[in-house]
Scaffold this motif. Structure first.
Motif, PDB file in Angstrom:
ATOM      1  N   ALA A  69       0.833  -1.213   0.000  1.00 14.53           N
ATOM      2  CA  ALA A  69       0.000   0.000   0.000  1.00 14.53           C
ATOM      3  C   ALA A  69       0.863   1.257   0.000  1.00 14.53           C
ATOM      4  O   ALA A  69       0.608   2.206  -0.759  1.00 14.53           O
ATOM      5  N   THR A  70       1.907   1.270   0.824  1.00 12.76           N
ATOM      6  CA  THR A  70       2.750   2.465   0.882  1.00 12.76           C
ATOM      7  C   THR A  70       3.553   2.632  -0.403  1.00 12.76           C
ATOM      8  O   THR A  70       3.793   3.747  -0.861  1.00 12.76           O
ATOM      9  N   LEU A  71       3.932   1.496  -1.013  1.00 12.20           N
ATOM     10  CA  LEU A  71       4.666   1.560  -2.275  1.00 12.20           C
ATOM     11  C   LEU A  71       3.790   2.177  -3.365  1.00 12.20           C
ATOM     12  O   LEU A  71       4.209   3.078  -4.097  1.00 12.20           O
ATOM     13  N   ILE A  72       2.542   1.711  -3.433  1.00  8.72           N
ATOM     14  CA  ILE A  72       1.613   2.243  -4.437  1.00  8.72           C
ATOM     15  C   ILE A  72       1.372   3.736  -4.197  1.00  8.72           C
ATOM     16  O   ILE A  72       1.385   4.547  -5.121  1.00  8.72           O
ATOM     17  N   ILE A 126      -5.248   6.565   7.129  1.00  7.22           N
ATOM     18  CA  ILE A 126      -6.265   6.090   8.073  1.00  7.22           C
ATOM     19  C   ILE A 126      -7.202   5.093   7.398  1.00  7.22           C
ATOM     20  O   ILE A 126      -7.516   4.034   7.949  1.00  7.22           O
ATOM     21  N   LEU A 127      -7.607   5.421   6.150  1.00  8.10           N
ATOM     22  CA  LEU A 127      -8.512   4.520   5.426  1.00  8.10           C
ATOM     23  C   LEU A 127      -7.864   3.158   5.186  1.00  8.10           C
ATOM     24  O   LEU A 127      -8.496   2.118   5.398  1.00  8.10           O
ATOM     25  N   VAL A 128      -6.616   3.169   4.758  1.00  6.78           N
ATOM     26  CA  VAL A 128      -5.935   1.902   4.477  1.00  6.78           C
ATOM     27  C   VAL A 128      -5.828   1.061   5.740  1.00  6.78           C
ATOM     28  O   VAL A 128      -6.119  -0.144   5.729  1.00  6.78           O
ATOM     29  N   VAL A 129      -5.447   1.700   6.843  1.00  6.12           N
ATOM     30  CA  VAL A 129      -5.301   0.948   8.087  1.00  6.12           C
ATOM     31  C   VAL A 129      -6.647   0.374   8.529  1.00  6.12           C
ATOM     32  O   VAL A 129      -6.751  -0.802   8.903  1.00  6.12           O
ATOM     33  N   LEU A 130      -7.710   1.187   8.429  1.00 10.24           N
ATOM     34  CA  LEU A 130      -9.048   0.702   8.815  1.00 10.24           C
ATOM     35  C   LEU A 130      -9.471  -0.477   7.951  1.00 10.24           C
ATOM     36  O   LEU A 130      -9.964  -1.492   8.441  1.00 10.24           O
ATOM     37  N   PHE A 131      -9.252  -0.325   6.642  1.00  9.99           N
ATOM     38  CA  PHE A 131      -9.634  -1.364   5.689  1.00  9.99           C
ATOM     39  C   PHE A 131      -8.909  -2.679   5.987  1.00  9.99           C
ATOM     40  O   PHE A 131      -9.503  -3.741   6.052  1.00  9.99           O
ATOM     41  N   LYS A 132      -7.607  -2.540   6.209  1.00  8.05           N
ATOM     42  CA  LYS A 132      -6.821  -3.738   6.471  1.00  8.05           C
ATOM     43  C   LYS A 132      -7.239  -4.409   7.769  1.00  8.05           C
ATOM     44  O   LYS A 132      -7.298  -5.641   7.860  1.00  8.05           O
ATOM     45  N   GLN A 133      -7.541  -3.572   8.772  1.00 13.13           N
ATOM     46  CA  GLN A 133      -7.937  -4.154  10.054  1.00 13.13           C
ATOM     47  C   GLN A 133      -9.281  -4.855   9.944  1.00 13.13           C
ATOM     48  O   GLN A 133      -9.512  -5.894  10.548  1.00 13.13           O
ATOM     49  N   LYS A 159       1.599  -2.845   9.884  1.00  6.64           N
ATOM     50  CA  LYS A 159       2.738  -2.279  10.589  1.00  6.64           C
ATOM     51  C   LYS A 159       2.804  -0.816  10.173  1.00  6.64           C
ATOM     52  O   LYS A 159       3.086  -0.512   9.027  1.00  6.64           O
ATOM     53  N   THR A 160       2.475   0.099  11.098  1.00  8.59           N
ATOM     54  CA  THR A 160       2.448   1.497  10.688  1.00  8.59           C
ATOM     55  C   THR A 160       3.796   2.177  10.853  1.00  8.59           C
ATOM     56  O   THR A 160       3.990   3.291  10.428  1.00  8.59           O
ATOM     57  N   ARG A 208      -0.668   7.483  14.212  1.00  5.92           N
ATOM     58  CA  ARG A 208       0.243   6.559  13.533  1.00  5.92           C
ATOM     59  C   ARG A 208      -0.235   6.239  12.123  1.00  5.92           C
ATOM     60  O   ARG A 208       0.544   6.197  11.185  1.00  5.92           O
ATOM     61  N   SER A 209      -1.557   6.027  11.978  1.00  6.74           N
ATOM     62  CA  SER A 209      -2.102   5.746  10.647  1.00  6.74           C
ATOM     63  C   SER A 209      -1.894   6.937   9.714  1.00  6.74           C
ATOM     64  O   SER A 209      -1.594   6.765   8.532  1.00  6.74           O
ATOM     65  N   SER A 210      -2.052   8.153  10.260  1.00  6.85           N
ATOM     66  CA  SER A 210      -1.863   9.341   9.428  1.00  6.85           C
ATOM     67  C   SER A 210      -0.448   9.392   8.874  1.00  6.85           C
ATOM     68  O   SER A 210      -0.245   9.651   7.691  1.00  6.85           O
ATOM     69  N   PHE A 211       0.515   9.130   9.752  1.00  7.26           N
ATOM     70  CA  PHE A 211       1.896   9.195   9.282  1.00  7.26           C
ATOM     71  C   PHE A 211       2.231   8.041   8.351  1.00  7.26           C
ATOM     72  O   PHE A 211       3.060   8.171   7.459  1.00  7.26           O
TER      73      PHE A 211
END
Lengths: 211, 177
Positions: free
Chosen positions: A147-150, A178-185, A192-193, B106-109
């Motif tokens: 996700a971060t690479l994209i 925030i959206l990506v983390v929520l989606f993944k969770q 791993k943030t 953390r998610s924001s960063f």
């Protein structure tokens, strides 16, 4: 009361002196300066402890602006409130400001000299190299998964081909994060943030990215 | 004019995450939109800014302020770019230090860092190619690539101090061009 005022001014003066001294050592970006700050503030003056240094590094690396100025603001605030922060920031900026002036005066005098142009051209290439180094360091802390690479690739493509204003990208980053983390969770994936760092003390203090 | 300088650099300062390199192209865009400074001159200014200690973005602001409105312009631009950092750091130190481990933060960063990476890569490409008037196959271009590659090697492999690299490349520039 008078005594109190005197002590306060004395503290501000001492903050000023320390950061004025640190200012010129910020060649090549503020992280070069973290070691100097540690030496002056933690070891010599005993103004802060190691744990507070850790706070300082993470705050000054994540707030906008240069790490040097941010660190000065943080330490100044801890020691002497808003006035302390102001004094520290002025003190760390002043030497650079004066040096920049001197340089611009000199370059103005010799501007049309061919060899000065040649030297500036050489430096231009060096600055490009330093930016690449900065990008590589930032990459290491930022690119943790697909996700971060994209995200990095898409923002680069947008910048190259659409002329999008970087303000919108910076605004969008946290929202997408925030959206990506929520989606993944939600899908039960672990995220791993942050980069897990080795436990070594010095690794922790090492430049995450450049100024 | 002073107020304009202040406002432009205040805006830049507010979003200069990841240090100054990410905002160099933003500064260039703002000043050329305003018709203040052309590409070649901007390139010279950034080279000069790289020679001085401190953040390259702040130094660029100082130099642009100076060239636009003299010493007071320099002060206005420098204050403009530094003030947001100062305010935000004070706010964090005073109120938000506890939020550090917060998962929203953390998610924001997590999302912000890759974007800043993209910005810095873009800055390298853009700044590397800006002001280029010659074709790819020219002595000047070869010299630039040579210096740039040499600097990368020195910094990454031999851990040479950035200032040393800047000095060496100035000498290399004098010899090559």
């Amino acid at each position: 009361m008078k005594q109190g005022l005197f002590q306060r001014l004395d503290l501000l003066w001492r903050i000023f002196k320390v950061f004025f001294k640190i200012g010129p050592s910020t060649f090549g970006g503020g992280y070069a300066m973290i070691a100097t700050i540690e030496q002056e503030i933690v070891q010599k003056k005993g103004w802060m402890n190691e744990e507070e240094m850790g706070d300082m590094i993470s705050v000054s690396g994540s707030a906008p602006g240069g790490v040097a100025v941010n660190s000065a603001a943080f330490i100044g605030y801890r020691l002497g409130g808003v006035a302390g922060a102001l004094v520290a920031v002025i003190a760390i900026t002043l030497p650079t400001f004066l040096i920049v002036f001197l340089l611009s005066y000199l370059s103005f005098m010799f501007k049309d000299h061919g060899k000065v142009q040649a030297a500036l051209k050489g430096i231009h290439a060096a600055v490009v190299a330093l930016i690449i180094v900065a990008a590589k360091k930032m990459w290491k802390t930022a690119i943790l998964d697909a996700a971060t690479l994209i995200l990095a690739a898409v923002s680069l493509i947008l910048l190259l081909f659409t002329g999008i204003h970087s303000f919108y990208l910076i605004l969008g980053g946290p929202i997408i994060g925030i959206l990506v983390v929520l989606f993944k969770q939600k899908r039960g994936m672990s995220v791993k943030t942050e980069k897990t760092r080795p436990e070594q003390h010095h690794e922790l203090q090492f430049p995450e990215y450049y100024i | 004019m002073l107020w304009q300088l202040f406002i432009v650099f205040f805006k830049v300062g507010l979003i200069s995450f990841g240090g100054g390199y990410a905002v160099i192209t933003l500064i260039q865009r703002e000043v050329s939109d305003k018709g203040w400074i052309g590409n070649t001159e901007f390139q010279e200014i950034v080279s000069l800014a790289g020679m001085a200690p401190g953040s390259i973005a702040t130094n660029t602001a100082t130099l642009i302020g100076y060239s636009e409105a003299g010493i007071f312009g320099a002060i206005a631009a420098t204050l403009g770019i530094i003030l947001p950092s100062l305010m935000i750091v004070i706010l964090i130190a005073a109120f938000f230090l506890r939020l550090q481990g917060n998962r929203w933060v953390r998610s924001s960063f997590y999302g912000l860092r890759p974007i800043v990476t993209g910005l810095i890569i873009y800055a390298a490409i853009h700044f590397g190619l800006s002001g280029r008037t010659e074709s790819w196959l020219s002595w000047s271009m070869a010299g630039m690539l040579l210096i740039c590659g040499g600097c990368l090697l020195l910094v990454m492999k031999y851990k040479v101090h950035p200032f040393g690299v800047i000095l060496l490349s100035a000498i290399a520039g004098i010899v090559l061009f």
